[in-house]
Design a protein around this motif. Sequence first.
Motif, PDB file in Angstrom:
ATOM      1  N   ASN A 155       1.099  -1.354   0.178  1.00 13.02           N
ATOM      2  CA  ASN A 155      -0.110   0.148   0.064  1.00 13.02           C
ATOM      3  C   ASN A 155       0.934   1.283  -0.017  1.00 13.02           C
ATOM      4  O   ASN A 155       0.375   2.295   0.144  1.00 13.02           O
ATOM      5  CB  ASN A 155      -0.916   0.023   1.036  1.00 13.02           C
ATOM      6  CG  ASN A 155      -1.665   1.033   1.401  1.00 13.02           C
ATOM      7  OD1 ASN A 155      -1.817   1.893   2.292  1.00 13.02           O
ATOM      8  ND2 ASN A 155      -2.859   0.929   0.589  1.00 13.02           N
ATOM      9  N   SER A 183      -4.906   0.094  -4.146  1.00 14.22           N
ATOM     10  CA  SER A 183      -4.893   1.680  -3.878  1.00 14.22           C
ATOM     11  C   SER A 183      -3.484   2.230  -4.840  1.00 14.22           C
ATOM     12  O   SER A 183      -3.623   3.316  -5.300  1.00 14.22           O
ATOM     13  CB  SER A 183      -4.638   1.884  -2.353  1.00 14.22           C
ATOM     14  OG  SER A 183      -4.019   2.972  -2.143  1.00 14.22           O
ATOM     15  N   LYS A 206      -3.714   3.117  -8.396  1.00 14.37           N
ATOM     16  CA  LYS A 206      -4.621   4.176  -8.812  1.00 14.37           C
ATOM     17  C   LYS A 206      -3.725   5.462  -8.571  1.00 14.37           C
ATOM     18  O   LYS A 206      -4.366   6.577  -8.816  1.00 14.37           O
ATOM     19  CB  LYS A 206      -5.824   4.007  -7.941  1.00 14.37           C
ATOM     20  CG  LYS A 206      -6.763   3.268  -8.345  1.00 14.37           C
ATOM     21  CD  LYS A 206      -8.494   3.405  -7.977  1.00 14.37           C
ATOM     22  CE  LYS A 206      -8.952   2.290  -7.676  1.00 14.37           C
ATOM     23  NZ  LYS A 206      -9.491   2.496  -6.072  1.00 14.37           N
ATOM     24  N   ARG A 207      -2.698   5.438  -7.864  1.00 17.05           N
ATOM     25  CA  ARG A 207      -2.055   6.649  -7.349  1.00 17.05           C
ATOM     26  C   ARG A 207      -1.053   7.248  -8.497  1.00 17.05           C
ATOM     27  O   ARG A 207      -0.481   6.378  -9.193  1.00 17.05           O
ATOM     28  CB  ARG A 207      -1.284   6.360  -6.175  1.00 17.05           C
ATOM     29  CG  ARG A 207      -2.227   5.947  -5.071  1.00 17.05           C
ATOM     30  CD  ARG A 207      -1.618   6.060  -3.653  1.00 17.05           C
ATOM     31  NE  ARG A 207      -1.207   7.329  -3.150  1.00 17.05           N
ATOM     32  CZ  ARG A 207      -0.496   7.251  -2.254  1.00 17.05           C
ATOM     33  NH1 ARG A 207      -0.215   6.213  -1.470  1.00 17.05           N
ATOM     34  NH2 ARG A 207      -0.179   8.546  -1.816  1.00 17.05           N
ATOM     35  N   GLU A 229      -4.018   7.597  -0.260  1.00 20.23           N
ATOM     36  CA  GLU A 229      -4.391   6.425  -0.142  1.00 20.23           C
ATOM     37  C   GLU A 229      -6.039   6.090  -0.520  1.00 20.23           C
ATOM     38  O   GLU A 229      -6.338   5.185  -0.968  1.00 20.23           O
ATOM     39  CB  GLU A 229      -4.053   5.609   1.126  1.00 20.23           C
ATOM     40  CG  GLU A 229      -2.521   5.171   1.499  1.00 20.23           C
ATOM     41  CD  GLU A 229      -1.829   6.488   2.237  1.00 20.23           C
ATOM     42  OE1 GLU A 229      -2.064   7.848   1.773  1.00 20.23           O
ATOM     43  OE2 GLU A 229      -1.014   6.356   2.805  1.00 20.23           O
ATOM     44  N   SER A 230      -6.637   7.172  -0.265  1.00 19.12           N
ATOM     45  CA  SER A 230      -7.988   7.556  -0.878  1.00 19.12           C
ATOM     46  C   SER A 230      -8.204   8.938  -1.200  1.00 19.12           C
ATOM     47  O   SER A 230      -7.210   9.634  -1.095  1.00 19.12           O
ATOM     48  CB  SER A 230      -9.168   6.971   0.243  1.00 19.12           C
ATOM     49  OG  SER A 230      -9.010   8.022   1.143  1.00 19.12           O
ATOM     50  N   ASN A 231      -9.267   9.085  -1.950  1.00 18.87           N
ATOM     51  CA  ASN A 231      -9.385  10.757  -2.285  1.00 18.87           C
ATOM     52  C   ASN A 231     -10.166  11.002  -0.865  1.00 18.87           C
ATOM     53  O   ASN A 231     -11.084  10.817  -0.325  1.00 18.87           O
ATOM     54  CB  ASN A 231     -10.550  10.976  -3.417  1.00 18.87           C
ATOM     55  CG  ASN A 231     -10.918  12.160  -3.566  1.00 18.87           C
ATOM     56  OD1 ASN A 231     -10.855  13.125  -2.763  1.00 18.87           O
ATOM     57  ND2 ASN A 231     -11.252  12.592  -4.831  1.00 18.87           N
ATOM     58  N   ARG A 232      -9.237  11.676  -0.148  1.00 21.07           N
ATOM     59  CA  ARG A 232      -9.537  12.212   1.466  1.00 21.07           C
ATOM     60  C   ARG A 232     -10.525  13.120   1.416  1.00 21.07           C
ATOM     61  O   ARG A 232     -10.918  13.686   2.514  1.00 21.07           O
ATOM     62  CB  ARG A 232      -8.205  12.683   1.912  1.00 21.07           C
ATOM     63  CG  ARG A 232      -7.504  11.096   2.316  1.00 21.07           C
ATOM     64  CD  ARG A 232      -6.108  11.122   3.212  1.00 21.07           C
ATOM     65  NE  ARG A 232      -5.530  10.016   3.326  1.00 21.07           N
ATOM     66  CZ  ARG A 232      -4.248   9.749   3.716  1.00 21.07           C
ATOM     67  NH1 ARG A 232      -3.461  11.126   3.789  1.00 21.07           N
ATOM     68  NH2 ARG A 232      -3.769   8.578   3.893  1.00 21.07           N
ATOM     69  N   VAL A 288     -13.952  11.197   0.721  1.00 19.18           N
ATOM     70  CA  VAL A 288     -14.326  10.253   1.628  1.00 19.18           C
ATOM     71  C   VAL A 288     -14.382  11.020   3.133  1.00 19.18           C
ATOM     72  O   VAL A 288     -15.451  10.714   3.630  1.00 19.18           O
ATOM     73  CB  VAL A 288     -12.984   9.300   1.928  1.00 19.18           C
ATOM     74  CG1 VAL A 288     -13.338   8.475   3.061  1.00 19.18           C
ATOM     75  CG2 VAL A 288     -12.770   8.656   0.636  1.00 19.18           C
ATOM     76  N   SER A 313     -13.325   2.501   5.422  1.00 23.23           N
ATOM     77  CA  SER A 313     -11.778   2.919   5.302  1.00 23.23           C
ATOM     78  C   SER A 313     -11.416   3.004   3.936  1.00 23.23           C
ATOM     79  O   SER A 313     -10.299   4.083   3.946  1.00 23.23           O
ATOM     80  CB  SER A 313     -10.954   2.061   6.282  1.00 23.23           C
ATOM     81  OG  SER A 313     -10.364   0.912   5.568  1.00 23.23           O
ATOM     82  N   HIS A 314     -11.892   2.402   3.054  1.00 22.43           N
ATOM     83  CA  HIS A 314     -11.303   2.623   1.522  1.00 22.43           C
ATOM     84  C   HIS A 314      -9.749   2.717   1.569  1.00 22.43           C
ATOM     85  O   HIS A 314      -8.812   3.058   0.833  1.00 22.43           O
ATOM     86  CB  HIS A 314     -11.471   4.060   1.162  1.00 22.43           C
ATOM     87  CG  HIS A 314     -12.948   4.290   0.667  1.00 22.43           C
ATOM     88  ND1 HIS A 314     -13.536   4.591  -0.561  1.00 22.43           N
ATOM     89  CD2 HIS A 314     -13.978   4.602   1.741  1.00 22.43           C
ATOM     90  CE1 HIS A 314     -14.932   4.814  -0.545  1.00 22.43           C
ATOM     91  NE2 HIS A 314     -15.116   4.774   0.753  1.00 22.43           N
ATOM     92  N   ASP A 326      -7.569   3.015   3.716  1.00 28.58           N
ATOM     93  CA  ASP A 326      -6.739   4.202   3.802  1.00 28.58           C
ATOM     94  C   ASP A 326      -6.728   4.176   5.570  1.00 28.58           C
ATOM     95  O   ASP A 326      -7.797   4.561   6.091  1.00 28.58           O
ATOM     96  CB  ASP A 326      -7.461   5.541   3.367  1.00 28.58           C
ATOM     97  CG  ASP A 326      -6.819   6.637   3.662  1.00 28.58           C
ATOM     98  OD1 ASP A 326      -5.899   6.699   4.357  1.00 28.58           O
ATOM     99  OD2 ASP A 326      -7.032   7.625   2.988  1.00 28.58           O
TER     100      ASP A 326
END
Length: 424
Positions: free
Chosen positions: A89, A115, A118-119, A339-342, A345, A379-380, A382
Motif C-alpha cells: 500500500n 490503492s 490508482k496513485r 491512499e484514498s480521495n480524502r 471520503v 476505510s477505503h 486508507d
Amino acid sequence: MILHKVKALKGEVTIPGDKSISHRAVMFGSLAEGLTEVTNFLQGADCLSTIEAFRQMGIEIENTPEKILIHGRGLHGLQAPSSVLDMGNSGTTTRLISGILAGQPFESTLTGDASIQKRPMRRIMEPLSMMGAAITSINGNDCAPLHIAGRPLHGIHYQSRVASAQVKSAVLLAGLYADGITQVTEPAISRNHTEIMLRYFGANLHTEDRTASVHPDPRLMGQKINVPGDISSAAYFMAAGLIVPGSEILIRNVGINPTRDGILRVCQQMGGNITLLNVKNDGEPVADLLVKSSSLHGITIEGDIIPTLIDELPVINIMAACAEGTTIIRDAAELKVKESNRIDVMVQYLSAMGCDIKGTDDGMIIKGGAPLHGTTVDSHLDHRIAMSFAIASLIADGETQIKGSDVVTISYPAFYQDLAGLTC
Ligand code: S3P
C-alpha cells in the motif's frame, strides 16, 4: 471495529516510530557500506514492504524486536530482483525506490495493492525520464505497475510542481547515480527527512531555501538511527485529547521536525492546550506533548503550512467538526491522490455523522459545533481514514462502525489498543 463515545481520555501513550524515517533508514542503510542499526523502527506494513523489496535485491536485513540490522552493500551493491517487487500500500516505497532503481544496471518491475495502482506516478516518471531513466507504466495509465530499465543518468535541476517529499526524494536518490549535481526546487518546503538522513550517511547534499542539491556517487557508510515517534500517528491522540471533555494525555517521544509540525501549530491556533516537554534534538527534534481538552474554534489553513500537515488533514477535519465556527482548508488538492480521495471520503462520512462539511477543489469548508452521531465508515484501504473516524467516534452519540479497520497496520498496528488504554 465498533466504537462508542467515551467519558474522558487519561494517561500516557508512547508513539511508534516515524513511517517516513523508518522507510528511509532501510533504503539508505541498504545503499551504505557496512552495518546500519535502527531502533524504534515502525513495524507497520508499509515499512515491511520496504524491507522485503531490499531483501529481494540481495540485502540482508535482520528484523528483531529490539532493532533492525541492515547489512548494506554500498551504493552499487544491489542485485537484480528475481521477481516483481511488491510495494503493498506504500506510496513512499514506490516513489523513492523508483529513484534508486532508475540508475541500476538491471531491470525491475514494481506493483502494489488496489490503492497503489490508482496513485499518480507521472510526477516521478517525468523527472526521472528527464534524467535519462527508462520508466514506463505497464498499463499506460501513469500508475503502477511500473517497469524500470536502469540507465546511466544525468543531473538535472528539476522544478517540481507539487510540494512532495516523495517526488523530491525520488529525484535526489536518482541523483546519487547521475553524472553531475542534481537539484530539486519545490513550490513549498516538504518534509526533509531524506536530506537530513542522506547527509548523516555521508552524502554531499545541501539545501538553500526551497532547493535541495546532491552530488553523485558518495560513499555512504552504515549508521545508528533511533527513529523518533511519528507525529502523524501522535496527531490522533492530540485531536482526541483536545475534543473529548475532561481529557489529559501525555504523548511521549514525538518527532517535531519543523517540516512536519503543522498539526501542532494548527491545534494551538484553534485554541488547543498542548505543551511541549523534554524537547531534545538528536538529528531530528523530539518532544513529549501534554494535551488537555480545550474549546476549539475554526481557522483557515492554507499556503505553505499545508505540506507540513498533509497527512493530518483528515483528523484536523474531525477537530474542525467539534470546533465553534468555520474552518476553511485550501491548497490541499493533494488530498485527492492519497491512499484514498480524502476530500470525498471525509465529506461523505463526516456529513453522515451530522457535520456541515462541503468539499472544494482543493480542500473543504467545515461549519463546526453540531453534535456528531455514529455511522458506518468504510476505510477505503486508507489507514488515516480509519483512525480519524475512530477519533470522531469518541464524541459521537451511538455506535460508529469502521469497516476495513485493520488497515491501521499500515502505520500504527497497536492503534486501537493504545486508544483503549487511555479510555476512562
Ligand atoms: C511521505 C511524503 C508525503 C506523505 C506520505 C509520506 C514521505 O507524500 O503524504 O505519507 O515519506 O516522503 P507526498 O510526497 O506525496 O506529499
